[in-house]
Structure formats: C-alpha cells, structure tokens
Enzyme design. Structure first.
Site, short mmCIF file in Angstrom:
data_model
loop_
_atom_site.label_atom_id
_atom_site.label_comp_id
_atom_site.label_asym_id
_atom_site.label_seq_id
_atom_site.Cartn_x
_atom_site.Cartn_y
_atom_site.Cartn_z
N THR A 1 16.49 39.32 -5.35
CA THR A 1 17.84 39.77 -5.03
C THR A 1 18.27 40.73 -6.13
O THR A 1 18.12 40.43 -7.31
CB THR A 1 18.82 38.58 -4.95
N ASP B 1 16.39 31.47 -2.95
CA ASP B 1 17.01 31.25 -1.63
C ASP B 1 16.07 31.63 -0.48
O ASP B 1 16.50 31.72 0.67
CB ASP B 1 18.31 32.04 -1.51
N GLU C 1 28.98 37.03 -6.34
CA GLU C 1 27.55 37.33 -6.43
C GLU C 1 27.02 37.31 -7.86
O GLU C 1 25.86 36.97 -8.08
CB GLU C 1 27.29 38.72 -5.81
#
Length: 274
Positions: free
Chosen positions: A82, A77, A59
C-alpha cells in the site's frame, strides 16, 4: 484500496440545458438583489484540502497528506504493498495503473522496470519481482514532481472526481461528497458486496437521497450504516472509528458543509482543523 475499473453504478442526473444565449440577465441594480454564489462542493480547493487531511488522518495518522507521496508498506490486508497519498495497492490494480501512467509521461523512470512484476502480482498479496528494492525505488520516485503529479491525477480520476460527481447527482453537500470519497478510497467501486456501489445500494433499501426526495441527514446515516457493515466484513477494516468518531461526529452536528473548525478522532488519535 480497491481498483475502480467500473463506473459508478447509478446513472447520474442529466445537466439542465442552458438558457438561450439571448436571454437578458436580471437587472440587479434595478431590483436591489444580488445573485447568490453557487454552493461549494468538495471540489472547491479549500474543501478538497480538508478532505485530503481527513483521509490522511485515517490512512496515515497524520494531517500532512503531502508527506505521503513516499509512503509504502505492506499492512497485511491481503492487498500487497500500500503506497502513496491515497493508498495505491500492488494487489488491486490502481498501483499498476499509476506506474503505467507515470511511465507514459516519463519513460525510463525508476519504477518502470517493475511493470512486468506489477502485472503479475495484480490480484494477489505477492511481492514477487518487487522485493528487495521496490520500496526504496518508490521513495526515490516520490522525490520527482512528475510522480507526485501522477499520484494526484490518479487519485482524482479514480476516486475523488467520481465521488464528487455521484454526490452531486444524489443531491448531497460537501460532507456527503466526502463520505462517498472516503468509502470509495477504502472499498473501491467494483461489483463485490462491499464495494461503493454495493454500499450505496444497501443504503437505498433503507432511505432515499435528496435527489429522490429524501432527507439528507437520514440518507447519510443510512449510507454510513451500510458502510460500517461493509467494513466489518473484513478484519483489516473492522475498526470503524473513521466513521464512528469522525464522519458521524460531523453529521450529528449538522455540519453538512464540512465547515471548520473540525475536531475528530481516528483509532483514538485526536485531530483538529481550525
């Protein structure tokens, strides 16, 4: 990552009823035998630390997962921002859940004012009501021990604990539980064809887990095959190296207990845990 509002799809195995309290334990002094310790699961603290590092390698390209509480960016995305130690997303509900919980335990925190906006952007990649200061305020909140605890709590509640529970139900060891965890981190456990439960259902069409009499390695290979298929359905997840050059490496070596030392690659970066 995806929000996981639903419970894991398959029913978990029932826990055996404990023996009657008056049953006498074996006389180990007389027999010369000692009770074997219970096998460690991914929820063993040392194994959980390994899991956090491996996920962070994928990640965040770093083993230092504790440095990621402050992390936040839009990675393009389609899930909006995020952020944090497990990639909470503004577009998938888990970031909203996190900030709502944080506000319950610490009213008036620096992120509380964004709750109306987070509710509005849920399900989209929009930044409406979040820009221009949300990323700055997220980093500020990440200096607060209560926000770190909130991230830990939501990671465990939504992703880690359900993965370990399902893994134990399926009869897989530490590696298998980690494979489940990494899948649920990326795909969530919704009802769409690429969710964790759908990946597991796809694997069930090819193999059986140990709890159903199957071979553990064969089952995990079938699960990873289904996981790779799911990843390739979405451009943002189409690089499957976190499976191919990490989880498959451990599986090929027969390291079902995820014992160290561990060596793997993600996105061509090499990692090692001694």
């Amino acid at each position: 990552m995806l929000a996981t509002g639903a419970l894991l799809g398959s029913a978990l195995l029932a826990v055996p009823v404990a023996a009657h309290a008056t049953a006498a334990p074996p006389d180990t002094a007389r027999t010369g035998l000692t009770a074997a310790p219970a096998a460690a699961g991914l929820d063993d603290p040392a194994k959980k630390e390994i899991a956090m590092k491996i996920v962070s390698s994928a990640e965040n390209s770093s083993l230092d997962w504790k440095a990621q509480y402050k992390y936040i960016e839009d990675i393009g995305d389609g899930r909006g921002y995020t952020a944090g130690i497990i990639g909470f997303c503004s577009g998938t509900g888990d970031m909203l859940d996190l900030v709502e919980y944080y506000t319950q335990v610490k009213p008036g925190n620096v992120l509380a004012k964004y709750l109306p906006a987070l509710r509005e952007v849920d399900g989209s990649d929009s930044h409406a009501g979040l820009d221009p200061n949300f990323t700055r305020d997220w980093a500020k909140a990440a200096q607060d021990a209560e926000f770190k605890k909130a991230q830990d709590r939501e990671r465990d509640r939504v992703y880690f604990n359900p993965s370990v529970k399902q893994g134990k139900s399926d009869g897989v060891g530490v590696l298998g539980q980690f494979i489940y965890y990494d899948a649920i981190v990326m795909h969530g456990d919704g009802t769409d064809p690429t969710s964790f439960r759908s990946i597991r259902a796809r694997a069930l069409s090819k193999a059986k887990p140990p709890s159903q009499g199957g071979n553990e390695t064969a089952w995990l290979n079938a699960f990873l095959d289904a996981r790779v298929w799911a990843m390739k359905q979405e451009e943002a997840h189409s690089d499957t190296s976190r499976v191919d050059t990490a989880q498959r490496v451990f599986l090929r070596k027969g390291n079902l207990n995820l014992n160290t030392p561990l060596d793997w690659k993600v996105y061509s970066d090499s990692f090692h845990i001694g």
